[in-house]
Design an enzyme around this catalytic site. Structure first.
Site, PDB file in Angstrom:
ATOM      1  N   ASN A  64       0.866  -1.178   0.000  1.00  0.00           N
ATOM      2  CA  ASN A  64       0.000   0.000   0.000  1.00  0.00           C
ATOM      3  C   ASN A  64       0.907   1.234   0.000  1.00  0.00           C
ATOM      4  OD1 ASN A  64      -1.768   2.075   0.543  1.00  0.00           O
ATOM      5  ND2 ASN A  64      -2.299   1.386   2.610  1.00  0.00           N
ATOM      6  N   TRP A  65       0.954   1.901  -1.143  1.00  0.00           N
ATOM      7  CA  TRP A  65       1.862   3.056  -1.253  1.00  0.00           C
ATOM      8  C   TRP A  65       1.306   4.301  -0.562  1.00  0.00           C
ATOM      9  CZ3 TRP A  65       4.633   3.564  -6.703  1.00  0.00           C
ATOM     10  CH2 TRP A  65       5.519   2.494  -6.843  1.00  0.00           C
ATOM     11  N   LYS A  66       0.021   4.253  -0.183  1.00  0.00           N
ATOM     12  CA  LYS A  66      -0.620   5.425   0.444  1.00  0.00           C
ATOM     13  C   LYS A  66      -0.437   6.645  -0.467  1.00  0.00           C
ATOM     14  CE  LYS A  66       0.012   3.147   4.853  1.00  0.00           C
ATOM     15  NZ  LYS A  66       0.186   3.228   6.295  1.00  0.00           N
ATOM     16  N   HIS A 103      -9.237   1.265   5.421  1.00  0.00           N
ATOM     17  CA  HIS A 103      -7.941   1.450   6.085  1.00  0.00           C
ATOM     18  C   HIS A 103      -8.134   2.417   7.249  1.00  0.00           C
ATOM     19  CE1 HIS A 103      -3.791   2.535   6.844  1.00  0.00           C
ATOM     20  NE2 HIS A 103      -3.437   1.473   6.149  1.00  0.00           N
ATOM     21  N   GLU A 149      -6.487   4.804   8.168  1.00  0.00           N
ATOM     22  CA  GLU A 149      -6.247   6.209   7.798  1.00  0.00           C
ATOM     23  C   GLU A 149      -7.477   6.822   7.133  1.00  0.00           C
ATOM     24  OE1 GLU A 149      -2.601   5.455   5.681  1.00  0.00           O
ATOM     25  OE2 GLU A 149      -1.644   4.933   7.578  1.00  0.00           O
ATOM     26  N   GLU A 168      -4.790  -4.811  10.820  1.00  0.00           N
ATOM     27  CA  GLU A 168      -3.792  -3.749  10.942  1.00  0.00           C
ATOM     28  C   GLU A 168      -4.006  -2.979  12.245  1.00  0.00           C
ATOM     29  OE1 GLU A 168      -2.070  -2.748   6.771  1.00  0.00           O
ATOM     30  OE2 GLU A 168      -3.579  -1.278   7.323  1.00  0.00           O
ATOM     31  N   GLY A 217       3.203   2.263  10.676  1.00  0.00           N
ATOM     32  CA  GLY A 217       4.210   3.306  10.540  1.00  0.00           C
ATOM     33  C   GLY A 217       4.991   3.593  11.808  1.00  0.00           C
ATOM     34  N   SER A 231       3.985  -2.165  10.123  1.00  0.00           N
ATOM     35  CA  SER A 231       5.437  -2.253  10.337  1.00  0.00           C
ATOM     36  C   SER A 231       6.035  -3.598   9.923  1.00  0.00           C
ATOM     37  CB  SER A 231       5.791  -1.928  11.792  1.00  0.00           C
ATOM     38  OG  SER A 231       5.467  -0.575  12.080  1.00  0.00           O
ATOM     39  N   GLY A 260       3.080  -1.171   4.141  1.00  0.00           N
ATOM     40  CA  GLY A 260       3.093   0.245   3.801  1.00  0.00           C
ATOM     41  C   GLY A 260       4.489   0.687   3.392  1.00  0.00           C
ATOM     42  N   GLY A 261       5.191   1.320   4.318  1.00  0.00           N
ATOM     43  CA  GLY A 261       6.494   1.925   4.039  1.00  0.00           C
ATOM     44  C   GLY A 261       7.461   1.046   3.272  1.00  0.00           C
TER      45      GLY A 261
HETATM   46  P1  13P Z   1       3.492   0.360   7.469  1.00  0.00           P
HETATM   47  O1  13P Z   1       3.957  -0.918   6.844  1.00  0.00           O
HETATM   48  O2  13P Z   1       4.196   1.569   6.915  1.00  0.00           O
HETATM   49  O3  13P Z   1       3.471   0.292   8.955  1.00  0.00           O
HETATM   50  O4  13P Z   1       1.954   0.571   7.006  1.00  0.00           O
HETATM   51  C1  13P Z   1       1.066  -0.485   7.151  1.00  0.00           C
HETATM   52  C2  13P Z   1      -0.197  -0.129   6.467  1.00  0.00           C
HETATM   53  O5  13P Z   1      -0.928   0.756   6.893  1.00  0.00           O
HETATM   54  C3  13P Z   1      -0.525  -0.853   5.224  1.00  0.00           C
HETATM   55  O6  13P Z   1      -1.833  -0.590   4.813  1.00  0.00           O
END
Ligand code: 13P
Length: 253
Positions: free
Chosen positions: A13-15, A97, A99, A167, A173, A213, A234-235
């Site tokens: 997920n590149w957000k 998500h 977010e 999640e 993050g 993470s 994510g990251g």
């Molecule tokens: P991180 O891997 O950056 O913690 O993000 C997880 C995430 O929210 C994937 O949707």
């Protein structure tokens, strides 16, 4: 995306990250031989979905989206429908998500409506669930997850086009991840909830991802947990080398 057997799934997920120049990461990913027995998916921002699909057409890397509207068309300025995503060639969409639940006030009911829209368009709905740190510390994790699952994952969904991602909000993050028994506890509860909703056989086909993470150095241990069928990353998905390492860890699990 594989059907029938429960294939493992490594999803990125590149957000709200990535410009056209960052599509080079996809080239790098798609050029490395992707393990054929697992599914690999990247969900870039909406602006990059079309070029990403054009660029990865010859590879097994699937491209998905990070959100969709609950309606298929209409006067919804700035929104994107599941039908439009499918039209581009997207195969999946992340929904609910944390977010979006937090930043856009998305309710379980809205997430469920979006999931119906996604599936009606032929997209796999990747529905995210997770507790906050306060909820975990209060001992409410399973209750919170159960309520989110009851509201966001109605029995009217098609389990064949469904993935759930656990999640924990506090793990996203942050560099923190739950203990392996904590992950196992939630995934086992989700599998039981799915069995109650769809029947044991159908519930067995739904992939349960862990997200929060996940990095190359902790992926293997997370993938060793029962009922963890992959990750939503994510990251670490922004960097082809890191994401490839996670893909390889999943392929070896
Ligand atoms: P991180 O891997 O950056 O913690 O993000 C997880 C995430 O929210 C994937 O949707």
């Amino acid at each position: 995306m594989g059907a029938g057997m429960r294939r493992k799934l490594a999803a990125g997920n590149w957000k709200m990250n990535g410009l056209l120049a960052d599509l080079a990461q996809l080239d790098q990913l798609a050029k490395a031989p992707l393990p054929p027995h697992i599914d690999t998916l990247i969900c870039p921002p909406a602006t990059l979905i079309h070029p990403a699909i054009a660029q990865t057409r010859a590879s097994a890397l699937a491209i998905g989206a990070q959100d969709c509207h609950a309606q298929s068309a209409g006067a919804f300025t700035g929104d994107i429908s599941a039908l439009q995503l499918r039209d581009l060639g997207a195969s999946a969409v992340i929904l609910g998500h944390s977010e979006r639940r937090e930043g856009h006030g998305e309710s379980d009911q809205l997430v469920a409506a979006k999931a119906h829209a996604a599936q009606a368009a032929g997209l796999c709905a990747i529905i995210c669930l997770g507790e906050t740190l306060a909820q975990r510390q209060a001992g409410d994790t399973l209750q919170v997850i159960g309520a989110q699952c009851a509201g966001s994952v109605p029995a009217t969904l098609d389990p064949a086009l469904l993935v759930l991602a656990y999640e924990p909000v506090w793990a996203i993050g942050s560099g923190l991840i739950p203990t392996l028994p904590q992950i196992a506890e939630v995934h086992s509860a989700l599998r039981a909830a799915l069995a109650a909703r769809f029947g044991a056989e159908a519930a067995h086909t739904v992939r349960l991802l862990y997200g929060g993470s996940v990095k190359p150095d902790n992926a293997a241990e997370v993938f060793g947990v029962a009922d963890v069928d992959g990750a939503l990353v994510g990251g670490a998905s922004l960097n082809a080398q890191d994401f490839s390492a996670i893909v390889q860890a999943l392929a070896a699990a």
